[in-house]
Write a protein that holds these residues in place. Sequence first.
Motif, PDB file in Angstrom:
ATOM      1  N   GLU A   1      39.114  40.823  48.607  1.00  0.00           N
ATOM      2  CA  GLU A   1      39.484  41.304  49.989  1.00  0.00           C
ATOM      3  C   GLU A   1      39.290  39.608  50.239  1.00  0.00           C
ATOM      4  OE1 GLU A   1      35.929  43.887  51.485  1.00  0.00           O
ATOM      5  OE2 GLU A   1      37.152  45.802  50.515  1.00  0.00           O
ATOM      6  N   ALA A   2      38.047  39.275  49.556  1.00  0.00           N
ATOM      7  CA  ALA A   2      38.321  37.939  50.110  1.00  0.00           C
ATOM      8  C   ALA A   2      39.477  36.440  50.012  1.00  0.00           C
ATOM      9  CB  ALA A   2      36.836  36.969  49.382  1.00  0.00           C
ATOM     10  N   ILE A   3      40.198  37.220  48.617  1.00  0.00           N
ATOM     11  CA  ILE A   3      41.676  36.334  48.875  1.00  0.00           C
ATOM     12  C   ILE A   3      42.653  37.036  49.749  1.00  0.00           C
ATOM     13  CG2 ILE A   3      43.214  35.992  46.719  1.00  0.00           C
ATOM     14  CD1 ILE A   3      41.046  36.254  44.424  1.00  0.00           C
ATOM     15  N   ALA A   4      42.186  38.053  49.925  1.00  0.00           N
ATOM     16  CA  ALA A   4      43.953  38.837  50.351  1.00  0.00           C
ATOM     17  C   ALA A   4      43.572  38.096  51.569  1.00  0.00           C
ATOM     18  CB  ALA A   4      42.867  39.901  50.641  1.00  0.00           C
ATOM     19  N   LEU A   5      41.402  38.515  52.550  1.00  0.00           N
ATOM     20  CA  LEU A   5      41.643  37.770  53.478  1.00  0.00           C
ATOM     21  C   LEU A   5      41.991  36.189  53.741  1.00  0.00           C
ATOM     22  CD1 LEU A   5      40.704  37.958  56.735  1.00  0.00           C
ATOM     23  CD2 LEU A   5      38.436  37.369  56.008  1.00  0.00           C
ATOM     24  N   ALA A   6      41.849  34.995  53.220  1.00  0.00           N
ATOM     25  CA  ALA A   6      41.911  33.615  52.949  1.00  0.00           C
ATOM     26  C   ALA A   6      43.890  33.179  53.030  1.00  0.00           C
ATOM     27  CB  ALA A   6      41.256  33.158  52.105  1.00  0.00           C
ATOM     28  N   LEU A   7      44.166  34.535  51.840  1.00  0.00           N
ATOM     29  CA  LEU A   7      45.585  34.396  52.058  1.00  0.00           C
ATOM     30  C   LEU A   7      46.371  34.703  53.690  1.00  0.00           C
ATOM     31  CD1 LEU A   7      46.563  34.901  48.313  1.00  0.00           C
ATOM     32  CD2 LEU A   7      46.795  32.674  48.737  1.00  0.00           C
ATOM     33  N   ARG A   8      45.994  35.700  53.762  1.00  0.00           N
ATOM     34  CA  ARG A   8      46.289  36.266  54.965  1.00  0.00           C
ATOM     35  C   ARG A   8      46.357  35.424  56.190  1.00  0.00           C
ATOM     36  NH1 ARG A   8      44.499  42.404  53.297  1.00  0.00           N
ATOM     37  NH2 ARG A   8      46.176  43.034  52.278  1.00  0.00           N
ATOM     38  N   GLU A   9      45.021  34.640  55.573  1.00  0.00           N
ATOM     39  CA  GLU A   9      44.989  33.656  57.319  1.00  0.00           C
ATOM     40  C   GLU A   9      46.185  32.606  57.514  1.00  0.00           C
ATOM     41  OE1 GLU A   9      40.914  33.341  57.180  1.00  0.00           O
ATOM     42  OE2 GLU A   9      40.174  34.554  58.064  1.00  0.00           O
ATOM     43  N   GLU A  10      46.598  32.696  55.886  1.00  0.00           N
ATOM     44  CA  GLU A  10      47.723  31.372  55.825  1.00  0.00           C
ATOM     45  C   GLU A  10      48.517  31.803  56.210  1.00  0.00           C
ATOM     46  OE1 GLU A  10      47.378  28.253  54.643  1.00  0.00           O
ATOM     47  OE2 GLU A  10      44.779  28.053  55.531  1.00  0.00           O
ATOM     48  N   GLY A  11      49.163  32.744  56.376  1.00  0.00           N
ATOM     49  CA  GLY A  11      50.652  33.699  56.769  1.00  0.00           C
ATOM     50  C   GLY A  11      51.313  34.237  56.145  1.00  0.00           C
TER      51      GLY A  11
ATOM     52  N   LYS B   1      35.721  30.899  37.832  1.00  0.00           N
ATOM     53  CA  LYS B   1      34.993  31.599  38.727  1.00  0.00           C
ATOM     54  C   LYS B   1      34.057  30.785  38.118  1.00  0.00           C
ATOM     55  CE  LYS B   1      36.819  36.355  38.508  1.00  0.00           C
ATOM     56  NZ  LYS B   1      36.631  37.914  38.397  1.00  0.00           N
ATOM     57  N   PRO B   2      33.452  30.550  39.822  1.00  0.00           N
ATOM     58  CA  PRO B   2      33.417  30.560  40.971  1.00  0.00           C
ATOM     59  C   PRO B   2      34.451  29.408  41.716  1.00  0.00           C
ATOM     60  CG  PRO B   2      31.308  29.843  40.784  1.00  0.00           C
ATOM     61  CD  PRO B   2      32.122  30.224  39.297  1.00  0.00           C
ATOM     62  N   PHE B   3      35.161  29.792  42.161  1.00  0.00           N
ATOM     63  CA  PHE B   3      35.962  29.142  43.103  1.00  0.00           C
ATOM     64  C   PHE B   3      35.690  29.030  44.040  1.00  0.00           C
ATOM     65  CE2 PHE B   3      38.315  32.881  41.963  1.00  0.00           C
ATOM     66  CZ  PHE B   3      38.772  33.380  42.586  1.00  0.00           C
ATOM     67  N   GLY B   4      36.157  27.853  45.577  1.00  0.00           N
ATOM     68  CA  GLY B   4      36.189  28.034  46.585  1.00  0.00           C
ATOM     69  C   GLY B   4      37.660  28.327  46.778  1.00  0.00           C
ATOM     70  N   MET B   5      37.896  29.441  48.212  1.00  0.00           N
ATOM     71  CA  MET B   5      39.047  30.013  48.716  1.00  0.00           C
ATOM     72  C   MET B   5      39.946  28.790  48.992  1.00  0.00           C
ATOM     73  SD  MET B   5      39.019  32.858  48.030  1.00  0.00           S
ATOM     74  CE  MET B   5      37.813  34.032  47.073  1.00  0.00           C
ATOM     75  N   ARG B   6      39.691  27.825  49.357  1.00  0.00           N
ATOM     76  CA  ARG B   6      40.395  26.755  49.779  1.00  0.00           C
ATOM     77  C   ARG B   6      40.939  25.962  48.640  1.00  0.00           C
ATOM     78  NH1 ARG B   6      37.252  21.623  53.297  1.00  0.00           N
ATOM     79  NH2 ARG B   6      39.563  20.717  53.360  1.00  0.00           N
ATOM     80  N   GLU B   7      40.323  26.058  47.798  1.00  0.00           N
ATOM     81  CA  GLU B   7      40.780  25.444  46.370  1.00  0.00           C
ATOM     82  C   GLU B   7      41.956  25.946  45.956  1.00  0.00           C
ATOM     83  OE1 GLU B   7      40.425  24.207  41.788  1.00  0.00           O
ATOM     84  OE2 GLU B   7      38.766  24.989  42.567  1.00  0.00           O
ATOM     85  N   LEU B   8      41.496  27.596  46.071  1.00  0.00           N
ATOM     86  CA  LEU B   8      42.888  28.377  45.656  1.00  0.00           C
ATOM     87  C   LEU B   8      44.198  28.207  46.397  1.00  0.00           C
ATOM     88  CD1 LEU B   8      43.179  31.513  43.984  1.00  0.00           C
ATOM     89  CD2 LEU B   8      42.372  32.523  45.472  1.00  0.00           C
ATOM     90  N   VAL B   9      43.845  28.646  47.958  1.00  0.00           N
ATOM     91  CA  VAL B   9      44.783  28.774  48.444  1.00  0.00           C
ATOM     92  C   VAL B   9      46.371  27.332  48.195  1.00  0.00           C
ATOM     93  CG1 VAL B   9      45.757  27.910  50.598  1.00  0.00           C
ATOM     94  CG2 VAL B   9      43.440  30.064  50.443  1.00  0.00           C
TER      95      VAL B   9
END
Length: 242
Positions: A29-39, A117-125
Motif C-alpha cells: 500500500e505504501a509503494i502504491a500510494l507513493a507511485l500514484r501520487e507521482e501520477g 529493505k528498509p528503503f525510503g519511498m523517495r529513493e524507490l520513486v
Amino acid sequence: MLLTEQSRMVAQNTIGCVLVVEDEAIIQEAIALALREEGYQVLLAEDGYNALQITKTVPKLDLVILDVMLPSINGLDFCRILRHEGSNVPVLMISARGSESDRIVGLEVGADDYISKPFGMRELVARCRALLRRSRREVTATNAPIYKFGDITMYPDECRVTINESEVNLSPKEFRLLDLFMSNPRRVWSREQLLEKVWGIDFVGDSKTVDVHIRWLREKIEVDPSDPKHIVTVRGFGYRLG
C-alpha cells in the motif's frame, strides 16, 4: 482487484503503468500510494502466480516492482520466467536480503535494479523514474553502418546480429553493449563509462550489473565464454573488443 478490471484500467491509460508484486500489505500500500501520487498507474499482486497472470493479461507494463520473498512463485523464479518468455519490461527487485551476493543473484536472473529493505519511498520513486527514462530512450539509431569483427556482423539499423550468418538473439542492453564495442574497436571501456553510455547517467544501481550483462553477451557470441576472444577483460581498466 480482478484481472479483468486491472486490464480494463490499463487499456484506458497505458502511460507509466507499474505492477507492484509484494505480499506484505503495508509495504504494498505504501509503494502504491507513493507511485500514484507521482501520477503512475499501479497494478497490484500478492504472489508470483497472480503477477504472471497480470503480465499475460495486461497489454503493456512499463515497470515491475518485485519482492523476492513471495508465496507460490518467488521473485527470482518470476523474473526467470518473465525473461524466458522474452519480456524486456524493466524490473526493480526489492528484498530484505541486501548482501552483495543477493544483489548479484537478482541481477543475474534478469532484474534491472535492486533495492534493499528498509528503503525510503523517495529513493524507490527515483529509481522507478530512472528505469522508465532509460527504457524509453532505448531506441537504436537508424541508418547506421554495418560493423564486422571476425565472424560477427552487426546491422544497427535492423537491430540484428549474426555469427557466421546465423542470427543471434540479444536483449536490448546486450545489443547496445555490442554496438558500443563494435563501433569503437580496441577502445577500453570502464564499468562507469559503460553504465553512462548504455544505462544512462541517471543509473542508480550496482555497477556489477555491467559484469552480469557482459557475461550474458559472452555466452551468446563467444565460442568459449570462459576464454573470450571477442569481448576481453583489461584487468584494472575494463573491457574492450578484441
